[in-house]
Scaffold this active site. Structure first.
Site, PDB file in Angstrom:
ATOM      1  N   GLU A 177       0.836  -1.217   0.000  1.00 43.32           N
ATOM      2  CA  GLU A 177       0.000   0.000   0.000  1.00 43.32           C
ATOM      3  C   GLU A 177       0.863   1.257   0.000  1.00 43.32           C
ATOM      4  O   GLU A 177       0.688   2.162   0.827  1.00 43.32           O
ATOM      5  CB  GLU A 177      -0.967  -0.002   1.185  1.00 43.32           C
ATOM      6  CG  GLU A 177      -2.023  -1.092   1.071  1.00 43.32           C
ATOM      7  CD  GLU A 177      -3.168  -0.964   2.071  1.00 43.32           C
ATOM      8  OE1 GLU A 177      -2.991  -0.301   3.107  1.00 43.32           O
ATOM      9  OE2 GLU A 177      -4.242  -1.535   1.809  1.00 43.32           O
ATOM     10  N   GLU A 375      -5.590  -8.390  -0.659  1.00 36.54           N
ATOM     11  CA  GLU A 375      -6.308  -8.054   0.583  1.00 36.54           C
ATOM     12  C   GLU A 375      -7.750  -7.695   0.239  1.00 36.54           C
ATOM     13  O   GLU A 375      -7.997  -6.957  -0.713  1.00 36.54           O
ATOM     14  CB  GLU A 375      -5.699  -6.848   1.299  1.00 36.54           C
ATOM     15  CG  GLU A 375      -4.382  -7.123   1.957  1.00 36.54           C
ATOM     16  CD  GLU A 375      -3.878  -5.934   2.771  1.00 36.54           C
ATOM     17  OE1 GLU A 375      -4.709  -5.190   3.334  1.00 36.54           O
ATOM     18  OE2 GLU A 375      -2.652  -5.758   2.820  1.00 36.54           O
TER      19      GLU A 375
HETATM   20  C1  BG6 Z   1      -4.361  -2.610   4.809  1.00 37.96           C
HETATM   21  C2  BG6 Z   1      -3.050  -3.119   5.280  1.00 37.96           C
HETATM   22  O1  BG6 Z   1      -4.322  -1.252   5.003  1.00 37.96           O
HETATM   23  O2  BG6 Z   1      -5.518  -2.966   5.454  1.00 37.96           O
HETATM   24  C3  BG6 Z   1      -3.102  -4.115   6.422  1.00 37.96           C
HETATM   25  O3  BG6 Z   1      -2.215  -3.555   4.258  1.00 37.96           O
HETATM   26  C4  BG6 Z   1      -4.258  -3.757   7.312  1.00 37.96           C
HETATM   27  O4  BG6 Z   1      -1.856  -4.097   7.064  1.00 37.96           O
HETATM   28  C5  BG6 Z   1      -5.540  -3.885   6.525  1.00 37.96           C
HETATM   29  O5  BG6 Z   1      -4.310  -4.481   8.494  1.00 37.96           O
HETATM   30  C6  BG6 Z   1      -6.800  -3.643   7.308  1.00 37.96           C
HETATM   31  O6  BG6 Z   1      -6.694  -2.455   8.028  1.00 37.96           O
HETATM   32  P1  BG6 Z   1      -7.019  -2.422   9.584  1.00 37.96           P
HETATM   33  O7  BG6 Z   1      -6.684  -1.080  10.023  1.00 37.96           O
HETATM   34  O8  BG6 Z   1      -8.457  -2.732   9.695  1.00 37.96           O
HETATM   35  O9  BG6 Z   1      -6.148  -3.467  10.199  1.00 37.96           O
END
Ligand code: BG6
Length: 477
Positions: A177, A375
């Site tokens: 990211e 993700e």
């Molecule tokens: C992305 C990241 O921003 O989203 C992860 O690559 C992150 O590291 C994921 O955990 C979800 O975000 P959060 O803040 O809900 O953990």
């Protein structure tokens, strides 16, 4: 004509080293920037402390103890049928301070064993080189990625791990990211992406672009280096994709949304095309920014285009030109206003499955390169029911609706998609809040925001559901 996802589609799950491993000071590991980042809560910022300070809770120190329990966890991933598993290598396990010449053998050994464990189940490791952590020493001593020396330190780290694991790991990504730090007003993003708190800089935005230039050059060099070490390696970039829709057909909203999307496309454009697009060069000129570059950088960027785009997708946002500067930013997006056609999670992330199909099409049309959803997921508070089970049907509903749209993008639209790894396949520490209670997993971990818990693992309802999804290659949803 394809009627199904390809047989070699990489179903799996994703985490990052610092959010699961724990063992923060074990096996010769040095402190990373995340080890001095306290836990926050929804609406309570995480604090960046100067060293480990009394009175703060640092959830990443223990995370979910994957460092000691990875065999148990990988057995569960295998039971779900994972074809791949995405995690990252903690840089400070390999180079505790970041500027040493020799790596830490114990750290290298840990990842050797982790990858061997995955491979014995036929699970492909998918590895991010930089996922929101770097040796803390590189920030204290060198000022993080503001300093061009970081390019060399990162290359040294990358060379060591690419060479060492070239026969165990085929799929790599450079910076997780990387575009988060475009939001330079929120200290957490710059800090985690590059070790720089932009709001403390005399010209934050210019500094952000300088940092980015160093990382673009480093990424390109890693791609070149990786291909030289082993031409079989696939090295991608990684972008947080949040489609920004115009709130209305008012041309001002449409134009504003197009400009805002450049904040994302800049990253795809440089990583995949190998040069800075005209809109950013004109912006720098207009603002009088002078980004320092070396004469060889232009060629490096062109020669080191990434092989594929790894992307995260959680939400979309709708932008209204009039709302710009009005302080309505939802999930940090300036000018965003609630989209009346979608709902939001408890953390205000707007749920939009169709936005995933839209995103995949936009990216594929623009770059014509393979994509990999590394993700996607639903952060929620999971509570064991009276029968002791976690009935996370809300998570199943989120993932099902996104997979349906993903399949349309591949099967109906012809997007070339390598795989799908939902985020936080095992509960882990949230990046934005440092909480345990924002859970994403198919596997529940008994660990809580107040520090209590046993780390015991338990299958949620979604565990069996996802096992069936993988077994049917996405047919049984
Ligand atoms: C992305 C990241 O921003 O989203 C992860 O690559 C992150 O590291 C994921 O955990 C979800 O975000 P959060 O803040 O809900 O953990």
């Amino acid at each position: 004509m394809k009627k199904q996802l390809p047989d070699d589609f990489l179903w799996g799950g994703a985490v990052a080293a610092h959010q699961v491993e724990g063992g923060w000071d074990q096996g010769g590991k040095g402190p990373s920037i995340v080890d001095v980042l306290s836990s926050g809560a929804h609406g309570v910022d995480r604090t960046i402390t100067d060293g480990i300070q009394p009175g703060y809770h640092y959830a990443n120190h223990d995370a979910v103890d994957f460092y000691h329990r990875y065999k148990e966890d990988i057995a569960l991933f295998a039971e779900m049928g994972f074809k791949c598993f995405r995690t990252s290598i903690a840089w400070s396990r390999i180079f505790p301070n970041g500027d040493e010449h020799e790596p830490n053998e114990a750290g290298l050994q840990f990842y050797d064993e982790l990858f061997d464990e995955l491979l014995q189940y036929g699970i492909e490791p998918v590895i991010t080189l930089s996922h929101f952590e770097m040796p803390w020493h590189l920030v204290k001593e060198y000022g993080g990625w503001k300093n061009r020396k970081l390019v060399d330190f990162f290359l040294r780290f990358s060379e060591v791990v690419l060479k060492r694991y070239q026969h165990k790991v085929k799929y790599w990504m450079t910076f997780n990211e990387i575009n988060n730090q475009r939001n330079w007003k929120t200290p957490l993003f710059g800090y985690c992406c590059s070790g720089v708190i932009f709001t403390q800089e005399p010209n934050p935005e210019e500094c952000m672009y300088q940092v980015l230039h160093h990382q673009f050059v480093a990424s390109a060099q890693v791609v070149k280096l990786g291909h030289a070490i082993n031409p079989e390696l696939q090295i991608g970039c990684m972008i947080a994709m949040v489609p920004l829709y115009p709130f209305s057909c008012n041309p001002d909203d449409v134009m504003y949304a197009q400009e805002a999307m450049r904040e994302r496309f800049l990253f795809g454009d440089v990583h995949m095309r190998g040069y800075y697009p005209s809109y950013i060069l004109h912006e720098w000129e207009r603002k009088g920014y002078n980004i320092q570059m070396q004469p060889e950088d232009t060629a490096l960027l062109r020669e080191g285009c990434a092989d594929y785009i790894g992307l995260s997708y959680y939400m979309s946002n709708a932008l209204q030109a009039d709302a710009m500067g009005a302080g309505t930013a939802l999930a940090g997006f300036e000018g965003s206003v609630p989209n009346p056609y979608v709902q939001a999670s408890d953390w205000g992330w707007q749920i939009d499955p169709v936005g995933l199909r839209y995103t995949l099409n936009v990216l594929y049309e623009r770059y014509q390169k393979p994509l990999f959803i590394v993700e996607n997921g639903f952060g929620a508070v999971d509570k064991p029911a009276a029968d002791g089970q976690i009935h996370d049907d809300y998570r199943i509903a989120y993932l099902r609706s996104h997979i349906e749209q993903m399949k349309k993008a591949v099967i109906d639209d012809g997007v070339e998609l390598m795989g799908y790894t939902p985020w936080g396949c095992i509960d882990c520490v949230s990046f934005t809040t440092g909480q345990y209670s924002k859970r994403y997993g198919f596997i529940y971990v008994d660990k809580h925001d107040d520090g209590s818990g046993t780390f015991a693992r338990a299958k949620k309802q979604s565990f069996d559901w996802y096992r069936r999804v993988i077994a049917s290659n996405g047919e049984s949803l």
